[in-house]
Scaffold this active site. Structure first.
Site, PDB file in Angstrom:
ATOM      1  N   GLY A  15      18.666   6.845  14.101  1.00  0.00           N
ATOM      2  CA  GLY A  15      19.033   5.555  13.491  1.00  0.00           C
ATOM      3  C   GLY A  15      19.982   5.773  12.316  1.00  0.00           C
ATOM      4  O   GLY A  15      19.783   6.698  11.533  1.00  0.00           O
ATOM      5  N   ARG A  76      20.824   8.324  20.080  1.00  0.00           N
ATOM      6  CA  ARG A  76      19.611   9.098  20.372  1.00  0.00           C
ATOM      7  C   ARG A  76      19.879   9.749  21.726  1.00  0.00           C
ATOM      8  O   ARG A  76      20.374   9.095  22.634  1.00  0.00           O
ATOM      9  CB  ARG A  76      18.394   8.184  20.423  1.00  0.00           C
ATOM     10  CG  ARG A  76      18.201   7.397  19.109  1.00  0.00           C
ATOM     11  CD  ARG A  76      16.852   6.710  19.077  1.00  0.00           C
ATOM     12  NE  ARG A  76      16.779   5.703  18.031  1.00  0.00           N
ATOM     13  CZ  ARG A  76      16.482   5.945  16.753  1.00  0.00           C
ATOM     14  NH1 ARG A  76      16.259   7.179  16.348  1.00  0.00           N
ATOM     15  NH2 ARG A  76      16.409   4.960  15.872  1.00  0.00           N
ATOM     16  N   ASP A 107      13.542  13.566  11.251  1.00  0.00           N
ATOM     17  CA  ASP A 107      12.777  14.663  11.843  1.00  0.00           C
ATOM     18  C   ASP A 107      13.203  14.998  13.274  1.00  0.00           C
ATOM     19  O   ASP A 107      13.312  16.162  13.643  1.00  0.00           O
ATOM     20  CB  ASP A 107      11.290  14.292  11.873  1.00  0.00           C
ATOM     21  CG  ASP A 107      10.602  14.641  10.556  1.00  0.00           C
ATOM     22  OD1 ASP A 107      11.221  15.327   9.727  1.00  0.00           O
ATOM     23  OD2 ASP A 107       9.444  14.217  10.383  1.00  0.00           O
ATOM     24  N   THR A 129      17.643   8.614   6.667  1.00  0.00           N
ATOM     25  CA  THR A 129      16.865   7.591   7.375  1.00  0.00           C
ATOM     26  C   THR A 129      16.364   6.568   6.368  1.00  0.00           C
ATOM     27  O   THR A 129      16.020   6.937   5.240  1.00  0.00           O
ATOM     28  CB  THR A 129      15.654   8.176   8.145  1.00  0.00           C
ATOM     29  OG1 THR A 129      14.792   7.085   8.547  1.00  0.00           O
ATOM     30  CG2 THR A 129      14.827   9.141   7.329  1.00  0.00           C
ATOM     31  N   ASP A 131      13.620   5.156   6.615  1.00  0.00           N
ATOM     32  CA  ASP A 131      12.152   5.130   6.678  1.00  0.00           C
ATOM     33  C   ASP A 131      11.444   5.950   5.593  1.00  0.00           C
ATOM     34  O   ASP A 131      10.245   5.774   5.392  1.00  0.00           O
ATOM     35  CB  ASP A 131      11.669   5.643   8.050  1.00  0.00           C
ATOM     36  CG  ASP A 131      12.188   4.806   9.202  1.00  0.00           C
ATOM     37  OD1 ASP A 131      12.530   3.630   8.972  1.00  0.00           O
ATOM     38  OD2 ASP A 131      12.253   5.333  10.327  1.00  0.00           O
ATOM     39  N   ASP A 133      10.458   8.842   5.783  1.00  0.00           N
ATOM     40  CA  ASP A 133       9.300   9.493   6.406  1.00  0.00           C
ATOM     41  C   ASP A 133       9.526  10.978   6.692  1.00  0.00           C
ATOM     42  O   ASP A 133       8.919  11.527   7.612  1.00  0.00           O
ATOM     43  CB  ASP A 133       8.913   8.742   7.696  1.00  0.00           C
ATOM     44  CG  ASP A 133      10.043   8.749   8.718  1.00  0.00           C
ATOM     45  OD1 ASP A 133      11.187   9.120   8.357  1.00  0.00           O
ATOM     46  OD2 ASP A 133       9.801   8.394   9.874  1.00  0.00           O
ATOM     47  N   ARG A 175       9.286   2.465  11.286  1.00  0.00           N
ATOM     48  CA  ARG A 175       8.676   3.178  12.424  1.00  0.00           C
ATOM     49  C   ARG A 175       7.171   3.285  12.200  1.00  0.00           C
ATOM     50  O   ARG A 175       6.519   2.270  11.962  1.00  0.00           O
ATOM     51  CB  ARG A 175       9.321   4.560  12.605  1.00  0.00           C
ATOM     52  CG  ARG A 175       9.161   5.144  13.977  1.00  0.00           C
ATOM     53  CD  ARG A 175       9.819   6.493  14.066  1.00  0.00           C
ATOM     54  NE  ARG A 175      11.253   6.410  13.979  1.00  0.00           N
ATOM     55  CZ  ARG A 175      12.057   6.129  14.994  1.00  0.00           C
ATOM     56  NH1 ARG A 175      11.561   5.954  16.197  1.00  0.00           N
ATOM     57  NH2 ARG A 175      13.362   6.060  14.842  1.00  0.00           N
ATOM     58  N   HIS A 220       1.854 -20.488  -1.901  1.00  0.00           N
ATOM     59  CA  HIS A 220       2.308 -19.748  -0.717  1.00  0.00           C
ATOM     60  C   HIS A 220       1.534 -18.436  -0.655  1.00  0.00           C
ATOM     61  O   HIS A 220       0.878 -18.032  -1.626  1.00  0.00           O
ATOM     62  CB  HIS A 220       3.805 -19.470  -0.769  1.00  0.00           C
ATOM     63  CG  HIS A 220       4.164 -18.560  -1.903  1.00  0.00           C
ATOM     64  ND1 HIS A 220       4.226 -17.199  -1.783  1.00  0.00           N
ATOM     65  CD2 HIS A 220       4.427 -18.842  -3.203  1.00  0.00           C
ATOM     66  CE1 HIS A 220       4.530 -16.673  -2.954  1.00  0.00           C
ATOM     67  NE2 HIS A 220       4.646 -17.642  -3.833  1.00  0.00           N
ATOM     68  N   GLU A 227       6.414  -2.479  10.470  1.00  0.00           N
ATOM     69  CA  GLU A 227       6.718  -2.392  11.906  1.00  0.00           C
ATOM     70  C   GLU A 227       5.639  -1.608  12.670  1.00  0.00           C
ATOM     71  O   GLU A 227       5.282  -1.954  13.794  1.00  0.00           O
ATOM     72  CB  GLU A 227       8.075  -1.683  12.035  1.00  0.00           C
ATOM     73  CG  GLU A 227       8.503  -1.345  13.419  1.00  0.00           C
ATOM     74  CD  GLU A 227       9.774  -0.501  13.435  1.00  0.00           C
ATOM     75  OE1 GLU A 227      10.106   0.185  12.453  1.00  0.00           O
ATOM     76  OE2 GLU A 227      10.438  -0.535  14.471  1.00  0.00           O
ATOM     77  N   GLN A 256      18.175  -4.583   7.859  1.00  0.00           N
ATOM     78  CA  GLN A 256      17.720  -3.599   6.864  1.00  0.00           C
ATOM     79  C   GLN A 256      18.494  -2.284   6.943  1.00  0.00           C
ATOM     80  O   GLN A 256      18.470  -1.482   6.026  1.00  0.00           O
ATOM     81  CB  GLN A 256      16.237  -3.259   7.077  1.00  0.00           C
ATOM     82  CG  GLN A 256      15.315  -4.412   6.810  1.00  0.00           C
ATOM     83  CD  GLN A 256      13.955  -4.210   7.461  1.00  0.00           C
ATOM     84  OE1 GLN A 256      13.022  -3.756   6.835  1.00  0.00           O
ATOM     85  NE2 GLN A 256      13.836  -4.543   8.738  1.00  0.00           N
TER      86      GLN A 256
HETATM   87  O1  F6P Z   1      14.381   5.221  11.902  1.00  0.00           O
HETATM   88  C1  F6P Z   1      15.033   4.072  11.495  1.00  0.00           C
HETATM   89  C2  F6P Z   1      14.587   2.904  12.312  1.00  0.00           C
HETATM   90  O2  F6P Z   1      15.316   1.766  11.903  1.00  0.00           O
HETATM   91  C3  F6P Z   1      13.090   2.621  12.298  1.00  0.00           C
HETATM   92  O3  F6P Z   1      12.687   1.955  11.133  1.00  0.00           O
HETATM   93  C4  F6P Z   1      12.932   1.839  13.570  1.00  0.00           C
HETATM   94  O4  F6P Z   1      11.618   1.994  14.072  1.00  0.00           O
HETATM   95  C5  F6P Z   1      13.922   2.489  14.481  1.00  0.00           C
HETATM   96  O5  F6P Z   1      14.891   3.121  13.679  1.00  0.00           O
HETATM   97  C6  F6P Z   1      14.625   1.552  15.435  1.00  0.00           C
HETATM   98  O6  F6P Z   1      15.445   2.307  16.262  1.00  0.00           O
HETATM   99  P1  F6P Z   1      16.516   1.748  17.281  1.00  0.00           P
HETATM  100  O7  F6P Z   1      17.812   1.617  16.543  1.00  0.00           O
HETATM  101  O8  F6P Z   1      16.595   2.813  18.329  1.00  0.00           O
HETATM  102  O9  F6P Z   1      16.015   0.448  17.786  1.00  0.00           O
END
Ligand code: F6P
Length: 324
Positions: A15, A76, A107, A129, A131, A133, A175, A220, A227, A256
């Site tokens: 991503g 990917r 990773d 990334t 994330d 992570d 993710r 509210h 996710e 995002q």
């Molecule tokens: O790793 C970044 C990310 O945006 C994650 O937050 C999300 O789960 C994933 O990539 C979405 O990937 P794709 O672009 O393959 O839909």
């Protein structure tokens, strides 16, 4: 492969994330400064296998530091995780004179780099990334821009949610990690933050809090849902049915990942890209660039991939304490 690196390849993989262009720029300019030739590989490992490789010069990376996305495109690539993929990729690197590769990604991309290194290509990973992570590093390029983009969107949703006296569930990316959710949840004062690392599926507890807060006079109720927990739309329907409070779900999605990178992403991306080149110049390989306790450092890829990280428990507790 020769002993000394002469030509560096650079690619972005997985991503995209805001700030990747700052890393590419730093790799190209620092690389040229050290006397290396630099080649850009488009579309990640897929592009490497398709030989989408071109020479880069200082001008190739002009006026990109402020741009979101990645000028090298990304992909990917399942083929890269077969026996044959990395072997063929290493042959292609050799044919193009690429002795070292800087891989900007997460990773999964490091696993690809590790596989490639088995065939003699020197590799260095740079964490890119949204994330956050990647366990070996406190920071990944793109996180700051992503959380600021998400936070602004959530603030806007809160305005309308307040006017309509609704409950809002806002789903953020990440993710299977909850870093974006916890950061945005604390920064927007969310009443509930659902993290994949923590959430036990107890929807009744959320329902009870919505009812309690209504009695207490809150106009509210904001739920930030990661996710990795998901199901925001069906959750909204169930919460509305159980509480009688109109509830809407918004999945923020890809917005995002876009946008002009923040200063932090440009700055740290530049430092990390430069560090990757310095490692190669020092003859180091199989490393991942990282930031630990505000210092640039690096780890062996195997070591980095074996590390684990999760949202700190005290952040979760602080988030709870602050919404009483
Ligand atoms: O790793 C970044 C990310 O945006 C994650 O937050 C999300 O789960 C994933 O990539 C979405 O990937 P794709 O672009 O393959 O839909």
């Amino acid at each position: 492969m020769s002993d000394k690196v002469k030509t560096i390849g650079v690619l972005t993989s997985g991503g995209d994330s805001p700030g990747m262009n700052a890393v590419i720029r730093a790799v190209v300019r620092s690389g040229l400064g050290k006397g290396f030739a630099v080649k850009g590989i488009e579309r990640g490992y897929a592009g490497l296998l398709n030989e989408e490789i071109h020479d880069m010069n200082s001008h190739s990376v002009s006026e990109i530091i402020e741009r979101g996305g990645t000028i090298l495109y990304t992909a990917r690539c399942k083929e890269f995780y077969t026996e044959e993929g990395p072997k063929r990729a290493a042959e292609i690197c050799k044919e193009h004179g690429i002795d070292a590769l800087v891989v900007i990604g997460g990773d999964g991309s490091y696993k690809g780099a590790l596989a490639l290194s088995k065939y003699g290509v020197r590799v260095v990973g740079v964490p890119g990334t949204i994330d956050l992570d990647i366990a070996c590093t406190d920071y990944t390029v793109g996180f700051d821009t992503a959380v600021n983009t998400a936070m602004e969107a959530i603030d806007k949703i809160r305005d309308t949610s307040s006017s309509h006296e609704r409950c809002s569930i806002v789903e953020v990316m990440g993710r299977s990690a909850g870093f974006i959710a916890i950061a945005c949840g604390i920064a927007t004062g969310a009443e509930d933050i659902l993290l994949p690392e923590e959430y036990d599926g107890n929807e009744q507890a959320i329902i009870n809090r919505v009812i309690e807060n209504r009695k207490f006079g809150k106009k509210h109720h904001l739920v930030i849902n990661a996710e990795g927990v998901g199901h925001s739309t069906s959750m909204a329907k169930r919460i509305e049915a159980a509480t009688g409070v109109e509830t809407r779900a918004t999945i923020l999605g890809y917005l995002q990942r876009g946008g002009s990178p923040t200063c932090r992403d440009r700055f740290l991306g530049s430092l990390m890209g430069n560090h990757a080149v310095e490692l190669l110049a020092e003859g180091k390989t199989n490393r991942v660039v990282a930031i630990k306790d505000n210092h640039l450092t690096d780890f062996d890829i195997d070591e980095a991939l074996a590390m684990q990280k999760s949202v700190p428990k005290d952040w979760v507790q602080i988030a709870k304490n602050l919404v009483r």
